[in-house]
Enzyme design. Structure first.
Site, PDB file in Angstrom:
ATOM      1  N   SER A  36      46.611  34.668  42.449  1.00  0.00           N
ATOM      2  CA  SER A  36      45.434  34.236  41.774  1.00  0.00           C
ATOM      3  C   SER A  36      45.823  33.601  40.374  1.00  0.00           C
ATOM      4  CB  SER A  36      44.411  35.138  41.563  1.00  0.00           C
ATOM      5  OG  SER A  36      44.854  36.424  40.876  1.00  0.00           O
ATOM      6  N   ASP A 318      37.269  38.205  34.087  1.00  0.00           N
ATOM      7  CA  ASP A 318      36.636  39.291  34.830  1.00  0.00           C
ATOM      8  C   ASP A 318      37.435  40.759  34.781  1.00  0.00           C
ATOM      9  OD1 ASP A 318      38.736  38.676  36.322  1.00  0.00           O
ATOM     10  OD2 ASP A 318      37.710  38.042  38.138  1.00  0.00           O
ATOM     11  N   HIS A 321      41.432  38.969  35.588  1.00  0.00           N
ATOM     12  CA  HIS A 321      42.036  37.688  35.359  1.00  0.00           C
ATOM     13  C   HIS A 321      41.918  37.112  34.036  1.00  0.00           C
ATOM     14  CE1 HIS A 321      41.440  37.783  39.905  1.00  0.00           C
ATOM     15  NE2 HIS A 321      42.450  37.441  39.571  1.00  0.00           N
TER      16      HIS A 321
END
Length: 343
Positions: A36, A318, A321
């Site tokens: 990610s 979050d 991340h």
């Protein structure tokens, strides 16, 4: 005298323009693989819960809508591509349509939740290393259709191959799923991770990739999720998770040195991208960089049900991340490391 000055000025202009042209030609594209940190929306097209295509993700993105990136705006692959002078936005390869200009300048094959441990991608139903290599082969066919065989080969060989692996392997598979099931000590596991990562990179090399920017893992023990669960409700980082992260990074960095000039990587170049110390510096000195929150996330947590009003004040967007501003902050030096190591 005036003519001489104009001639000198013209020669200098030609020189610097030619230097800039060579610089841009040396990195025609950025191709991102892994998790990610560099996924720009491939998970939108998968049957998985690991998605970032809903509000409040994408809050600060150009279009103000979620794109599948796990953050408030652009992710590390986008920021690096801009820093290298390639382009500002790196599209996801699995988009329904990719413009020929984007094929020539790079795409992302990464998948949020992915890892090089064979268990990781299966566990989260995302793109495995083998899936990403398969997509890479499909990309090469499309690129060849746009620019021809010879130029396509040249673009791939001179592209920056940005690889981010290990974060989910350590933070999810080993820490949560394994729970000793495979009876591996942290040191044994990190050694295996480096081996799996090498195999993944060798697969990319066998398909023409030559310039690798290999990212270490971030300080996993300092993620808002880790602090909340294991670190004493945001007071401390999780010492064990950071120790495992550092051990993996140390072995990965050492491995990269040994791969340079090895017979199975003939002609390849490698640079280690130090995500751990770069982000740890921002966490420890957050006020220096303009952040006011380094422990909690801006959104998407029990402690941040209502998203914050200004993500630029948060190191993390979050539970796991970094925010776009955090990526941009650490990228300044790391892009220079990539340029120096791969030029």
């Amino acid at each position: 005298m005036f003519r001489k000055k104009m001639l000198v000025l013209a020669l200098f202009s030609i020189y610097f323009l030619s230097i800039e042209a060579v610089r841009n030609e040396s990195f025609p594209a950025l191709l991102a693989f892994g998790d990610s940190m560099v996924d720009t929306g491939n998970n939108n097209y998968l049957l998985t819960l690991m998605k970032g295509n809903y509000w409040p993700y994408g809050w600060n993105f150009d279009s103000k809508i979620p794109t599948g990136r796990f953050g408030n705006g652009r992710v590390f692959s986008d920021v690096v591509a801009e820093g290298l002078g390639i382009k500002r936005i790196v599209p996801a390869y699995r988009k329904l349509y990719i413009a020929p200009s984007d094929l020539k300048t790079g795409v992302s094959f990464a998948s949020g939740g992915a890892g090089v441990d064979p268990v990781t991608s299966k566990l989260l139903r995302v793109l495995s290393p083998a899936d990403q290599v398969k997509d890479f082969k499909g990309y090469k066919r499309k690129l060849k259709g746009v620019v021809g065989r010879s130029k396509a080969k040249k673009i791939v060989a001179n592209s920056v191959i940005l690889v981010s692996e290990g974060n989910n392997d350590i933070g999810i598979t080993y820490a949560i799923h394994d729970a000793g099931m495979r009876l591996m000590t942290p040191k044994v596991y990190t050694s295996k991770l480096v081996g799996w990562n090498k195999k993944f990179i060798k697969d990319l090399y066998d398909h023409g990739a030559r310039k690798f920017a290999v990212m270490g893992v971030i300080p996993l023990g300092c993620l808002p999720m880790s602090r909340l669960i294991f670190g004493g409700f945001f007071v401390w980082c999780n010492f064990l998770a950071n120790t495992i992260s550092e051990d993996y990074n140390k072995k990965l960095k050492s491995g990269i040195k040994s791969w340079r000039g090895a017979s199975d990587f003939r002609g390849a170049r490698f640079v280690y991208v130090d995500m751990y110390n770069s982000l740890m510096d921002v966490i420890n000195n957050h006020r220096k960089y303009g952040f006011t929150h380094e422990k909690n996330g801006c959104c998407c947590m029990l402690t941040a049900i209502v998203p914050c009003s200004n993500p630029d004040k948060y190191v993390f967007y979050d539970f796991a991340h970094p925010s776009e501003k955090a990526y941009k902050t650490i990228a300044k030096k790391l892009v220079e490391d990539i340029k120096t190591g791969l030029a």
